[in-house]
Scaffold this active site. Sequence first.
Site, PDB file in Angstrom:
ATOM      1  N   GLY A  33      16.765  46.767  74.139  1.00  0.00           N
ATOM      2  CA  GLY A  33      15.414  47.064  73.745  1.00  0.00           C
ATOM      3  C   GLY A  33      15.149  46.652  72.357  1.00  0.00           C
ATOM      4  N   ASP A  35      16.322  47.334  69.661  1.00  0.00           N
ATOM      5  CA  ASP A  35      17.501  46.985  68.808  1.00  0.00           C
ATOM      6  C   ASP A  35      17.901  45.580  69.061  1.00  0.00           C
ATOM      7  OD1 ASP A  35      19.762  47.224  67.538  1.00  0.00           O
ATOM      8  OD2 ASP A  35      20.933  48.342  68.855  1.00  0.00           O
TER       9      ASP A  35
END
Length: 176
Positions: A33, A35
């Site tokens: 995602g 991150d």
Amino acid sequence: MQPRMQVLQGDITTLEVDVIVNAANSSLLGGGGVDGAIHRAAGPALLDACRQVRQQQGECPPGHAVITAAGNLKAKAVIHTVGPVWRGGEENEARLLEDAYRNSLQLAEANSYTSIAFPAISTGVYGYPKAAAAEIAVNTVAAHLIRRPQLQQVIFVCFDDEMTKLYQRLLTQHIQ
Ligand code: AR6
């Protein structure tokens, strides 16, 4: 005068703000995602910085936040916060999501930064219902900004149309 809270649709890694917030996990060692996108764009220096924080402080529990340098990003710093995993709503999720926003804002202020961009924490892999999460994000930030002039700009960065519309609707309800 520009409103202090704004919505933007796009990729948070491209923003030129003081601080980008990462929706991390407790390990602080990267993931998928947003991150994953932040670590890819920032380069290996970000992972090194996260490893150092981990060595000093251990894991980052849900609701908490830590700050690192930003590697190759245009931002000056990254604040890594951990949102709650959605488990149906009876496991303190709302409180932990509020804490993630509030602790990130406090950390930005403590480091003298004036602009910050948030992704929609917990609304991807962690499964938090989007509308409820957006409401918590906007209400927590709005409440925090009252009587705190330092943060001039808070950008909610949304990836998809649905999330963008949710935030836009919520922001029109707040007089800034
Ligand atoms: N820019 C802005 N928003 C993004 C981007 C981007 N580049 N990429 C995704 N989003 P998620 P979580 C949106 O899953 O739910 C990671 O593996 C996405 O559409 O990134 O807090 C961590 O390591 C969604 O609305 O974060 C954790 O293990 C929002 O960002 C776990 O996922 C958050 O989705 C954290 O899960």
